[in-house]
Scaffold this motif. Sequence first.
Motif, mmCIF file in Angstrom:
data_model
loop_
_atom_site.group_PDB
_atom_site.id
_atom_site.type_symbol
_atom_site.label_atom_id
_atom_site.label_comp_id
_atom_site.label_asym_id
_atom_site.label_seq_id
_atom_site.Cartn_x
_atom_site.Cartn_y
_atom_site.Cartn_z
ATOM 1 N N ARG A 170 0.840 -1.208 0.000
ATOM 2 C CA ARG A 170 0.000 0.000 0.000
ATOM 3 C C ARG A 170 0.870 1.251 0.000
ATOM 4 O O ARG A 170 0.578 2.220 -0.726
ATOM 5 N N ALA A 171 1.933 1.260 0.793
ATOM 6 C CA ALA A 171 2.831 2.411 0.839
ATOM 7 C C ALA A 171 3.508 2.657 -0.504
ATOM 8 O O ALA A 171 3.850 3.802 -0.842
ATOM 9 N N LEU A 172 3.699 1.595 -1.298
ATOM 10 C CA LEU A 172 4.303 1.713 -2.626
ATOM 11 C C LEU A 172 3.298 2.183 -3.670
ATOM 12 O O LEU A 172 3.666 2.381 -4.834
ATOM 13 N N GLY A 173 2.050 2.355 -3.267
ATOM 14 C CA GLY A 173 1.036 2.852 -4.185
ATOM 15 C C GLY A 173 0.299 1.784 -4.951
ATOM 16 O O GLY A 173 -0.366 2.074 -5.946
ATOM 17 N N ALA A 174 0.379 0.537 -4.486
ATOM 18 C CA ALA A 174 -0.287 -0.565 -5.172
ATOM 19 C C ALA A 174 -1.692 -0.783 -4.621
ATOM 20 O O ALA A 174 -2.005 -0.412 -3.486
ATOM 21 N N GLU A 175 -2.532 -1.439 -5.427
ATOM 22 C CA GLU A 175 -3.800 -1.968 -4.951
ATOM 23 C C GLU A 175 -3.516 -3.341 -4.358
ATOM 24 O O GLU A 175 -2.823 -4.147 -4.980
ATOM 25 N N VAL A 176 -4.040 -3.611 -3.179
ATOM 26 C CA VAL A 176 -3.655 -4.812 -2.442
ATOM 27 C C VAL A 176 -4.804 -5.791 -2.334
ATOM 28 O O VAL A 176 -5.885 -5.462 -1.832
ATOM 29 N N VAL A 177 -4.563 -7.002 -2.823
ATOM 30 C CA VAL A 177 -5.474 -8.132 -2.664
ATOM 31 C C VAL A 177 -4.785 -9.113 -1.721
ATOM 32 O O VAL A 177 -3.577 -9.332 -1.818
ATOM 33 N N THR A 178 -5.516 -9.690 -0.799
ATOM 34 C CA THR A 178 -4.893 -10.630 0.131
ATOM 35 C C THR A 178 -5.823 -11.797 0.431
ATOM 36 O O THR A 178 -7.039 -11.689 0.259
ATOM 37 N N THR A 179 -5.234 -12.919 0.832
ATOM 38 C CA THR A 179 -6.012 -14.082 1.251
ATOM 39 C C THR A 179 -5.886 -14.254 2.754
ATOM 40 O O THR A 179 -4.799 -14.119 3.322
ATOM 41 N N ALA A 180 -7.006 -14.540 3.388
ATOM 42 C CA ALA A 180 -7.046 -14.765 4.834
ATOM 43 C C ALA A 180 -8.426 -15.267 5.192
ATOM 44 O O ALA A 180 -9.374 -15.143 4.403
ATOM 45 N N ARG A 181 -8.565 -15.817 6.369
ATOM 46 C CA ARG A 181 -9.880 -16.255 6.827
ATOM 47 C C ARG A 181 -10.773 -15.033 7.055
ATOM 48 O O ARG A 181 -10.287 -13.941 7.350
ATOM 49 N N ALA A 182 -12.068 -15.248 6.952
ATOM 50 C CA ALA A 182 -13.030 -14.147 7.037
ATOM 51 C C ALA A 182 -12.898 -13.368 8.337
ATOM 52 O O ALA A 182 -13.087 -12.143 8.354
ATOM 53 N N ARG A 183 -12.537 -14.040 9.425
ATOM 54 C CA ARG A 183 -12.433 -13.356 10.711
ATOM 55 C C ARG A 183 -11.341 -12.291 10.724
ATOM 56 O O ARG A 183 -11.325 -11.415 11.593
ATOM 57 N N ASP A 184 -10.410 -12.354 9.748
ATOM 58 C CA ASP A 184 -9.311 -11.396 9.703
ATOM 59 C C ASP A 184 -9.510 -10.296 8.661
ATOM 60 O O ASP A 184 -8.652 -9.422 8.509
ATOM 61 N N HIS A 185 -10.623 -10.292 7.962
ATOM 62 C CA HIS A 185 -10.793 -9.343 6.862
ATOM 63 C C HIS A 185 -10.881 -7.899 7.337
ATOM 64 O O HIS A 185 -10.322 -6.996 6.707
#
Length: 342
Positions: A170-185
């Motif tokens: 995010r600091a580099l100016g990118a759009e960020v997609v990530t994988t994680a369990r729903a409880r961490d969204h």
Amino acid sequence: MSTPMRVMELVRFGAVDTAFAARERPRPTPGPGQVLVRVMATSVNPLDLQTRRGDYRDQVALPAVIGNDVSGVVVEAGPGADDFQPGDEVWYLAPVFVGQGTYAEFHVVDQALVARKPARLSHVEAAGLALVGVTVWEGLVERAGVRVGERVLVHGGAGGVGSVAVQVARALGAEVVTTARARDHEFLSELGADVAIDFSTGDYVPQVRATGAVDVVLDTVGGDTLTRSPEVLADRGRVVSIVDTPEPQNLLAAWGVNATYHFVFVSPGRAKLEALGRWVDQGELRPMIGAVLPLADIAKAHSLLEGGPAGEGRRRPRGKIAIAVHPLDQQPHETRASARRS
């Protein structure tokens, strides 16, 4: 007679409940260009788990003191070590498989690897950022060369490396997609993730592709995750993996998107820490500390990171597990603050 110090020694490879023993060793003396640091805090990383299990037994002679993260206070400077003075608060990543590790009250290191601790961080927080921060810097900045406007997929965004990678991307100016369990969204959204995908509900690949192709994949999982990375990549995309790959990988699909692969084994350095420190000072980066344990509980820390019984039934914590070696500054403060941005 040398002054003794407390350490936690790895005395045998294998199960966590028999691996470590509390011992005393002579306090080390700094040589030319080195500083002696009172270790205020260290942390536990997946590399430590692999070392304890015996994955690197050819490089580790028992009994050994392992660990690589340090935040602490300079006690003594060796000949020619003029960059720091006793009393300076510092942080660093110790060289991997070189000399004594950081599960100890004191540690000696070349001053060229040491940086001044960011004032906004406690020792616990700084120790939790060193190895993972340098790993992410190497992966996203030095290897992948993430650019403004690109899309970055971070696997395992709620983990120690992942939570830092989301913020750095995010600091580099990118759009960020990530994988994680729903409880961490919600947690990941607070860190700056634009899209969070629950990998536990089914195949993550079509879920990522539904949001668009990504330019960079940061793999913190390995195995099938690495194999399938080309399926979500844009043309000329880059894959960065921080996981060793003992099993053969079929990467034929990478040809179809002209992919570039980078495999990162972290290397220490002052410049990387100073760059991370600037982001900390600017409010762009904050280490996530999920648990803090004393040095005597290093076995429990390993088990907690693995999700085992020493974790007393709790799930693996978000972010890093830190070890408070000395009683001063045991609790993180920045991590209790609210998210820096909505």
